[in-house]
Structures are given as C-alpha cells and as structure tokens.
Design a protein around this motif. Structure first.
Motif, short mmCIF file in Angstrom:
data_model
loop_
_atom_site.label_atom_id
_atom_site.label_comp_id
_atom_site.label_asym_id
_atom_site.label_seq_id
_atom_site.Cartn_x
_atom_site.Cartn_y
_atom_site.Cartn_z
N GLY A 215 13.83 -66.22 -6.12
CA GLY A 215 12.40 -66.15 -5.81
C GLY A 215 11.51 -65.99 -7.02
N ASN A 216 12.02 -65.33 -8.06
CA ASN A 216 11.19 -65.10 -9.25
C ASN A 216 11.19 -66.31 -10.16
OD1 ASN A 216 10.04 -62.26 -9.36
ND2 ASN A 216 12.13 -61.82 -8.72
N GLN B 157 15.16 -61.73 -13.64
CA GLN B 157 16.07 -62.37 -12.68
C GLN B 157 16.34 -63.81 -13.11
OE1 GLN B 157 14.68 -63.26 -8.68
NE2 GLN B 157 16.66 -62.68 -7.80
N ASP C 8 13.99 -65.25 -0.08
CA ASP C 8 15.30 -64.60 -0.01
C ASP C 8 16.01 -64.86 1.31
OD1 ASP C 8 14.63 -61.53 -1.93
OD2 ASP C 8 14.72 -63.63 -2.48
N SER D 196 16.95 -59.76 -3.26
CA SER D 196 16.92 -58.29 -3.16
C SER D 196 17.78 -57.95 -1.96
CB SER D 196 15.49 -57.82 -2.91
OG SER D 196 14.69 -58.05 -4.04
N ASN E 129 16.66 -55.46 -9.67
CA ASN E 129 15.25 -55.76 -9.44
C ASN E 129 14.48 -54.59 -10.07
OD1 ASN E 129 12.79 -56.48 -8.47
ND2 ASN E 129 13.44 -56.82 -6.39
N ARG F 139 10.32 -49.64 -8.01
CA ARG F 139 9.11 -50.28 -7.48
C ARG F 139 7.88 -49.38 -7.72
NH1 ARG F 139 11.29 -54.45 -4.51
NH2 ARG F 139 9.33 -55.05 -3.53
N ARG G 242 1.52 -54.84 1.44
CA ARG G 242 2.61 -55.79 1.74
C ARG G 242 3.91 -55.12 1.39
NH1 ARG G 242 7.02 -57.91 -1.59
NH2 ARG G 242 8.03 -59.44 -0.23
N MET H 191 8.44 -55.74 1.69
CA MET H 191 9.50 -56.68 2.02
C MET H 191 9.82 -56.54 3.51
SD MET H 191 12.09 -56.39 -1.24
CE MET H 191 12.15 -54.60 -1.33
N PHE I 13 8.17 -62.98 -0.24
CA PHE I 13 7.71 -62.79 -1.62
C PHE I 13 6.73 -63.87 -2.06
CE2 PHE I 13 7.72 -61.23 -5.80
CZ PHE I 13 8.06 -62.22 -6.71
N ASN J 31 6.19 -53.51 -6.39
CA ASN J 31 7.26 -54.24 -7.05
C ASN J 31 7.49 -53.62 -8.43
OD1 ASN J 31 8.94 -56.78 -6.54
ND2 ASN J 31 7.12 -57.24 -5.31
N PHE K 201 19.33 -56.46 -6.94
CA PHE K 201 19.56 -57.86 -6.57
C PHE K 201 21.06 -57.98 -6.31
CE2 PHE K 201 15.53 -59.62 -7.12
CZ PHE K 201 15.00 -59.47 -8.38
#
Ligand code: TK8
Length: 352
Positions: free
Chosen positions: A52-53, A59, A91, A109, A164, A167, A188, A190, A211, A228, A255
C-alpha cells in the motif's frame, strides 16, 4: 551423405538435443518433479508483490531489498515484480487476491486481517508495547509464530514480520494533549474492531477506511484526522492537509509478508527456502530503515509546518485506563491464554 548415415546421426543427435532442452530451459513442459510430484530445483518464475505504501517508504525499501535477495538467491530465475501505492489494491483486497491465487505476495499491516484471523488483534491493544525491542521480541517469538500457524487454513503463508511502527495522531482541529482532547474528533482508523472500540472509548468518532482513501478523506474534511507512524505521515504528505501532530504512540502495528498458499504449494522446497530466507533478511533490514526514517520524518514534518506536541506519561496512563475495558473484552475474544503468553513474553524483556 548416404541416407542411412544421415538417419543414424540424427537418431543419436535428436534425443540428446531434446534431453539438453529439458535440462536447459526450465520451461513449463520440462518441469522436473520428484517422486511426490513436487517440483525440484529452481524454475523460472515471476512473482507479483503488492503493497500500500510508496517505494520510498520503509515498506517500499523493504520490498526492494526482498526483490534483490530473491533474485540473487535464485540466480535470477525467480523474479519479483513490485507494485507500490496500492496499485494492486489495498491490504484487504490484495490479501484476498492471494487467497484466490491471482497474486503471489503482499505485505499488509496485521490490523485489517482480524476479520480473517481475529487473534492478530492482540497486536492492536493500545499501549501494549512500550518500545521496538518489546515488539520485536513478541513478533519473532512463540506468540508471533502461533499467529503465523493460523494462516495456512486461510490460504495464506506467513514468512516474516517487519515494521509499520508506532502510530501517532494527526488532525486538522486542535492539539491532542489529554484524553479529553479526543472528544468528538472524526478519526479514520484501519478496518479493525479493537481500534474502533478504543477510539470510541476515548470519546472520538472513528471511521474505518482503506489506506488509499485516507488522503482524500482528510483533504475533503470527511474526517478530521488519522493515525499512522511518522514515516507514513511524511511519505503520504498528510502534513499538507493536517495541522496538528500529537505524539500519542498509542499502538504498534507490524507488517507481515504473506504468500498465496496456492502458489506456495507449487514451489520446490528450495524455492520456498529462498522466499522465506529473503523475507526474513529483508524484514530485519526494513526494521532498521523504519527506525532511522522515523527520526528523520519528525524533523521534516516540523519543517513542513506541522504543530507537534508530546503527550505526557500521566496522560498516556489515563488513556490506557480508559481503554482497559476494551482490551479486557478482546482478550476474552482472542483467547486469554494467548494474551497471557504475550504479556509473559513482555515481562521477560522488561525484566532483563
Ligand atoms: C498500507 C497500510 C498502512 C496502515 C494503514 O498498506 O492502513 O493506515 O498503517 O501502512 O497497511
């Protein structure tokens, strides 16, 4: 040249050419298999790996290291095609693609996996890890392995954990210095029930989202904030749409490198070993990159104009007490034995 002489030469040459071809090109038709029907040796393979990143995020750097190691260890026969920025999906949908066998590898994640394997939720208990050393000890120890062992029944193989990270909260309204400051903030999260319940307990108004939708949701003020690690806040440029960065350090997210079991079962032991080794080496490398990047990211985010505030230990303790009923509820759900084992692992690290 006499006809029969020609036939005689071809009679010797042709079979050896076919045989050579079988050993030389490793094409589909000439796959070597052992007595149990499993392939042997290393075949030419292309492995689609999505995250995703973006590729500069730790990552992404970890996945580039993984690619380098797989190709080096397989003599270039196993090629990894990396896809960044959720270009193959987020993800959850990439993990489902592995289960379907349409994608080989992803590195999500663990938090959004709780819909498939609820027990991964023990890593989402707020404030359960104090530092990276504790997180590494639990993930790389028996508890981390127990969770990996639950993956094959979901059509997945877990190869290694990476980072990851811790946060932190960003939002566009005000600094969050105390537990009360969460009140009414639309945050927001996950897709993870522990996070949802924990933020509700703090008086916030959580909204689960994939994400890749976060930046737009922040920009359009659909949500006030998100949470995050610093490296992600920087690489996603959340500073462009968020004024406040509060160093809550409220959850540590791992992750996990996942392989499609449909793909895995076709591999020889040698090929499986290459992927496992490369994932573990890349995971350790990625943790180092992540930790260095977080130190740099906080300075860059301050330079970019974010208003950064610490959260005192006593306020963190207050948040932890408010959230404890959530942790207790999910400890029952995930299995108090597993939670007790994780706490015992943590005690070992803390008493060193
Ligand atoms: C990237 C996500 C991301 C996670 C999130 O695929 O969703 O906020 O922290 O890193 O896994």
């Amino acid at each position: 040249m006499k006809k029969n002489m020609k036939r005689a030469i071809l009679g010797v040459l042709l079979p050896s050419m076919v045989l050579l071809g079988a050993c030389g090109n490793n094409g589909e038709g000439s796959v070597k298999t052992n007595a149990t029907g499993k392939t042997e040796g290393i075949q030419e393979r292309t492995i689609k790996a999505g995250i995703g990143n973006n590729e500069n995020h730790p990552q992404g750097q970890g996945m580039k290291k993984f690619k380098e190691l797989v190709e080096e260890k397989s003599g270039g026969k196993m090629k990894v095609q990396n896809f960044f920025d959720a270009s193959l999906g987020d993800d959850l949908n990439m993990t489902k693609a592995l289960q379907a066998g349409t994608q080989e590898i992803t590195n999500p994640s663990t938090s959004p996996l709780v819909g498939m394997i609820p027990e991964f939720g023990i890593f989402d208990f707020p404030f359960v890890f104090n530092n990276e050393e504790e997180a590494d000890a639990v993930l790389d120890g028996p508890v981390g392995q127990k969770l990996m062992d639950k993956l094959p029944e979901q059509g997945l193989i877990g190869l290694a954990y990476s980072e990851n990270g811790f946060r932190q909260l960003t939002n566009s309204k005000h600094a969050v210095k105390t537990a009360e400051d969460f009140k009414g903030l639309k945050i927001r999260t996950m897709q993870n029930e522990v996070h949802l319940d924990a933020f509700k307990k703090l008086g916030a108004n959580p909204s689960p989202m994939a994400f890749s939708e976060v930046f737009t949701a922040l920009e359009s003020k659909t949500v006030d904030g998100q949470e995050n690690p610093l490296s992600t806040i920087k690489s996603q440029k959340y500073n462009e749409v968020q004024k406040h960065l509060s160093l809550t350090k409220h959850v540590y997210t791992p992750f996990i490198m996942l392989v499609s079991k449909k793909f895995w079962d076709k591999l020889s032991e040698e090929e499986q070993g290459i992927l496992r080794e490369a994932a573990q080496e890349a995971g350790k490398y990625q943790r180092e990159v992540s930790r260095k990047e977080n130190e740099i990211a906080i300075k860059d985010l301050e330079k970019a104009g974010m208003k950064i505030n610490e959260v005192s230990d006593e306020e963190r303790e207050k948040m932890k007490k408010m959230i404890q009923p959530v942790n207790d509820k999910y400890a029952e759900k995930f299995g108090t034995e597993l939670v007790d084992e994780m706490m015992a692992e943590l005690e070992k690290v803390r008493s060193k």
